[in-house]
Design a protein around this motif. Sequence first.
Motif, PDB file in Angstrom:
ATOM      1  N   CYS A   1     -33.163 -14.234 -37.026  1.00  0.00           N
ATOM      2  CA  CYS A   1     -32.382 -15.359 -37.537  1.00  0.00           C
ATOM      3  C   CYS A   1     -30.894 -15.041 -37.494  1.00  0.00           C
ATOM      4  O   CYS A   1     -30.478 -13.904 -37.709  1.00  0.00           O
TER       5      CYS A   1
ATOM      6  N   GLU B   1     -28.651 -16.152 -39.579  1.00  0.00           N
ATOM      7  CA  GLU B   1     -28.065 -16.117 -40.923  1.00  0.00           C
ATOM      8  C   GLU B   1     -27.824 -14.659 -41.297  1.00  0.00           C
ATOM      9  O   GLU B   1     -28.676 -13.793 -41.083  1.00  0.00           O
TER      10      GLU B   1
ATOM     11  N   CYS C   1     -30.536 -12.032 -42.812  1.00  0.00           N
ATOM     12  CA  CYS C   1     -31.913 -12.525 -42.723  1.00  0.00           C
ATOM     13  C   CYS C   1     -32.660 -11.775 -41.619  1.00  0.00           C
ATOM     14  O   CYS C   1     -32.154 -11.616 -40.519  1.00  0.00           O
TER      15      CYS C   1
ATOM     16  N   ASN D   1     -35.898 -12.687 -40.733  1.00  0.00           N
ATOM     17  CA  ASN D   1     -36.975 -13.537 -40.241  1.00  0.00           C
ATOM     18  C   ASN D   1     -36.786 -13.823 -38.751  1.00  0.00           C
ATOM     19  O   ASN D   1     -35.669 -13.824 -38.255  1.00  0.00           O
TER      20      ASN D   1
ATOM     21  N   LYS E   1     -36.276 -15.991 -35.408  1.00  0.00           N
ATOM     22  CA  LYS E   1     -35.594 -17.273 -35.176  1.00  0.00           C
ATOM     23  C   LYS E   1     -36.574 -18.298 -34.626  1.00  0.00           C
ATOM     24  O   LYS E   1     -37.629 -17.962 -34.103  1.00  0.00           O
ATOM     25  N   SER E   2     -36.188 -19.574 -34.757  1.00  0.00           N
ATOM     26  CA  SER E   2     -37.037 -20.653 -34.256  1.00  0.00           C
ATOM     27  C   SER E   2     -36.900 -20.780 -32.744  1.00  0.00           C
ATOM     28  O   SER E   2     -36.043 -20.160 -32.129  1.00  0.00           O
TER      29      SER E   2
ATOM     30  N   PHE F   1     -31.675 -20.024 -35.815  1.00  0.00           N
ATOM     31  CA  PHE F   1     -31.987 -19.775 -37.219  1.00  0.00           C
ATOM     32  C   PHE F   1     -33.487 -19.827 -37.454  1.00  0.00           C
ATOM     33  O   PHE F   1     -34.223 -20.473 -36.702  1.00  0.00           O
ATOM     34  N   CYS F   2     -33.931 -19.158 -38.523  1.00  0.00           N
ATOM     35  CA  CYS F   2     -35.342 -19.257 -38.909  1.00  0.00           C
ATOM     36  C   CYS F   2     -35.556 -20.613 -39.581  1.00  0.00           C
ATOM     37  O   CYS F   2     -34.600 -21.326 -39.901  1.00  0.00           O
TER      38      CYS F   2
ATOM     39  N   HIS G   1     -33.664 -21.258 -42.813  1.00  0.00           N
ATOM     40  CA  HIS G   1     -32.218 -21.478 -42.731  1.00  0.00           C
ATOM     41  C   HIS G   1     -31.834 -22.596 -41.760  1.00  0.00           C
ATOM     42  O   HIS G   1     -30.736 -22.603 -41.226  1.00  0.00           O
TER      43      HIS G   1
ATOM     44  N   GLY H   1     -33.916 -23.766 -39.030  1.00  0.00           N
ATOM     45  CA  GLY H   1     -34.564 -23.727 -37.733  1.00  0.00           C
ATOM     46  C   GLY H   1     -35.353 -24.994 -37.480  1.00  0.00           C
ATOM     47  O   GLY H   1     -35.717 -25.702 -38.410  1.00  0.00           O
TER      48      GLY H   1
END
Length: 134
Positions: A10, A12, A15, A17, A19-20, A25-26, A29, A31
Amino acid sequence: MPSIPSYTLCGELGCKNPKSKFNSFCVEHGGRDAQIYNPKYNANRAKFNAKYNTRQWEALRQRQLSRQPLCVGCQAEGRIVPANVVDHLFPWTHISEQAFYINRFQSLCATHHATKTQLERHGIYRAFGTPYKD
Protein backbone atom coordinates in the motif's frame (compact mmCIF):
# COMPACT_ATOMS: atom_id res chain seq x y z
CA MET A 1 17.54 -8.33 -18.55
CA PRO A 2 16.65 -6.19 -15.50
CA SER A 3 13.02 -5.66 -14.70
CA ILE A 4 11.14 -2.83 -13.07
CA PRO A 5 10.52 -3.57 -9.39
CA SER A 6 6.87 -4.14 -8.65
CA TYR A 7 5.61 -2.35 -5.58
CA THR A 8 3.02 -4.60 -4.04
CA LEU A 9 2.48 -2.76 -0.75
CA CYS A 10 0.00 0.00 0.00
CA GLY A 11 1.14 3.55 -0.78
CA GLU A 12 -0.09 4.89 2.60
CA LEU A 13 2.83 5.72 4.85
CA GLY A 14 3.55 2.84 7.22
CA CYS A 15 0.90 0.48 5.84
CA LYS A 16 2.09 -3.07 5.10
CA ASN A 17 -1.12 -4.32 3.44
CA PRO A 18 -1.00 -5.39 -0.21
CA LYS A 19 -2.11 -2.76 -2.73
CA SER A 20 -5.27 -3.12 -4.79
CA LYS A 21 -5.36 -4.01 -8.47
CA PHE A 22 -6.47 -0.61 -9.72
CA ASN A 23 -4.44 1.91 -7.69
CA SER A 24 -1.55 2.10 -5.26
CA PHE A 25 -3.53 1.81 -2.00
CA CYS A 26 -4.96 -1.12 -0.06
CA VAL A 27 -8.73 -1.44 0.27
CA GLU A 28 -8.57 0.06 3.77
CA HIS A 29 -6.92 3.26 2.45
CA GLY A 30 -9.04 3.78 -0.65
CA GLY A 31 -8.10 0.89 -2.89
CA ARG A 32 -10.60 -0.02 -5.57
CA ASP A 33 -10.73 -3.84 -5.47
CA ALA A 34 -13.84 -4.09 -3.31
CA GLN A 35 -15.59 -0.97 -4.65
CA ILE A 36 -15.41 -1.73 -8.37
CA TYR A 37 -17.56 -4.84 -8.12
CA ASN A 38 -19.95 -3.52 -5.49
CA PRO A 39 -23.31 -2.73 -7.18
CA LYS A 40 -24.33 -0.40 -4.34
CA TYR A 41 -21.15 1.63 -4.79
CA ASN A 42 -21.65 1.88 -8.56
CA ALA A 43 -25.29 2.98 -8.15
CA ASN A 44 -24.29 5.69 -5.68
CA ARG A 45 -21.49 6.83 -7.98
CA ALA A 46 -23.88 7.11 -10.94
CA LYS A 47 -26.31 9.16 -8.82
CA PHE A 48 -23.42 11.36 -7.66
CA ASN A 49 -22.13 11.98 -11.20
CA ALA A 50 -25.62 12.71 -12.59
CA LYS A 51 -25.67 16.06 -10.76
CA TYR A 52 -22.82 17.30 -12.93
CA ASN A 53 -24.73 16.56 -16.15
CA THR A 54 -27.56 19.05 -15.62
CA ARG A 55 -28.16 22.37 -17.35
CA GLN A 56 -28.27 24.09 -13.99
CA TRP A 57 -24.76 22.92 -13.08
CA GLU A 58 -23.39 23.81 -16.53
CA ALA A 59 -24.79 27.36 -16.25
CA LEU A 60 -23.39 27.73 -12.73
CA ARG A 61 -20.01 26.40 -13.90
CA GLN A 62 -19.85 28.84 -16.83
CA ARG A 63 -20.79 31.74 -14.55
CA GLN A 64 -18.08 30.81 -12.03
CA LEU A 65 -15.40 30.42 -14.71
CA SER A 66 -16.40 33.83 -16.13
CA ARG A 67 -16.03 35.43 -12.71
CA GLN A 68 -12.74 33.67 -11.89
CA PRO A 69 -11.08 32.57 -15.15
CA LEU A 70 -7.71 31.86 -13.50
CA CYS A 71 -6.80 29.10 -11.03
CA VAL A 72 -6.77 30.61 -7.54
CA GLY A 73 -4.27 27.98 -6.38
CA CYS A 74 -1.80 28.95 -9.09
CA GLN A 75 -2.39 32.65 -8.38
CA ALA A 76 -1.48 32.03 -4.73
CA GLU A 77 1.80 30.53 -5.98
CA GLY A 78 2.46 33.48 -8.29
CA ARG A 79 1.59 31.74 -11.57
CA ILE A 80 -1.09 32.52 -14.14
CA VAL A 81 -2.90 29.39 -15.32
CA PRO A 82 -6.44 29.20 -16.73
CA ALA A 83 -8.96 27.37 -14.55
CA ASN A 84 -10.95 24.49 -15.98
CA VAL A 85 -12.58 23.04 -12.83
CA VAL A 86 -15.19 24.59 -10.57
CA ASP A 87 -14.64 23.34 -7.05
CA HIS A 88 -17.10 23.32 -4.16
CA LEU A 89 -15.30 25.11 -1.34
CA PHE A 90 -17.24 22.97 1.12
CA PRO A 91 -17.81 19.42 -0.19
CA TRP A 92 -21.55 19.11 -0.76
CA THR A 93 -21.41 15.39 0.04
CA HIS A 94 -20.45 16.32 3.62
CA ILE A 95 -23.09 19.02 4.01
CA SER A 96 -26.24 17.96 2.17
CA GLU A 97 -27.57 17.59 -1.33
CA GLN A 98 -29.20 21.04 -1.12
CA ALA A 99 -25.70 22.54 -0.87
CA PHE A 100 -24.78 21.23 -4.31
CA TYR A 101 -25.90 24.46 -5.99
CA ILE A 102 -25.96 26.79 -2.96
CA ASN A 103 -22.31 26.77 -2.01
CA ARG A 104 -19.12 28.80 -2.29
CA PHE A 105 -17.05 27.91 -5.33
CA GLN A 106 -13.48 28.45 -6.47
CA SER A 107 -11.97 28.06 -9.91
CA LEU A 108 -9.03 25.63 -10.04
CA CYS A 109 -6.80 23.88 -12.54
CA ALA A 110 -6.96 20.09 -12.62
CA THR A 111 -3.74 19.76 -10.59
CA HIS A 112 -4.92 21.91 -7.69
CA HIS A 113 -8.35 20.26 -7.73
CA ALA A 114 -6.75 16.81 -7.43
CA THR A 115 -4.55 18.05 -4.58
CA LYS A 116 -7.53 19.51 -2.73
CA THR A 117 -9.56 16.32 -3.22
CA GLN A 118 -6.75 14.20 -1.77
CA LEU A 119 -6.50 16.49 1.26
CA GLU A 120 -10.27 16.23 1.81
CA ARG A 121 -9.98 12.44 1.92
CA HIS A 122 -7.68 12.89 4.90
CA GLY A 123 -10.00 15.40 6.59
CA ILE A 124 -8.08 18.54 5.56
CA TYR A 125 -10.17 21.26 3.91
CA ARG A 126 -8.44 23.99 1.96
CA ALA A 127 -9.41 27.22 0.26
CA PHE A 128 -6.77 28.50 -2.15
CA GLY A 129 -7.79 32.11 -2.08
CA THR A 130 -10.71 34.33 -1.37
CA PRO A 131 -13.73 32.82 -3.14
CA TYR A 132 -16.10 35.05 -5.08
CA LYS A 133 -18.84 36.40 -2.82
CA ASP A 134 -22.31 37.05 -4.19
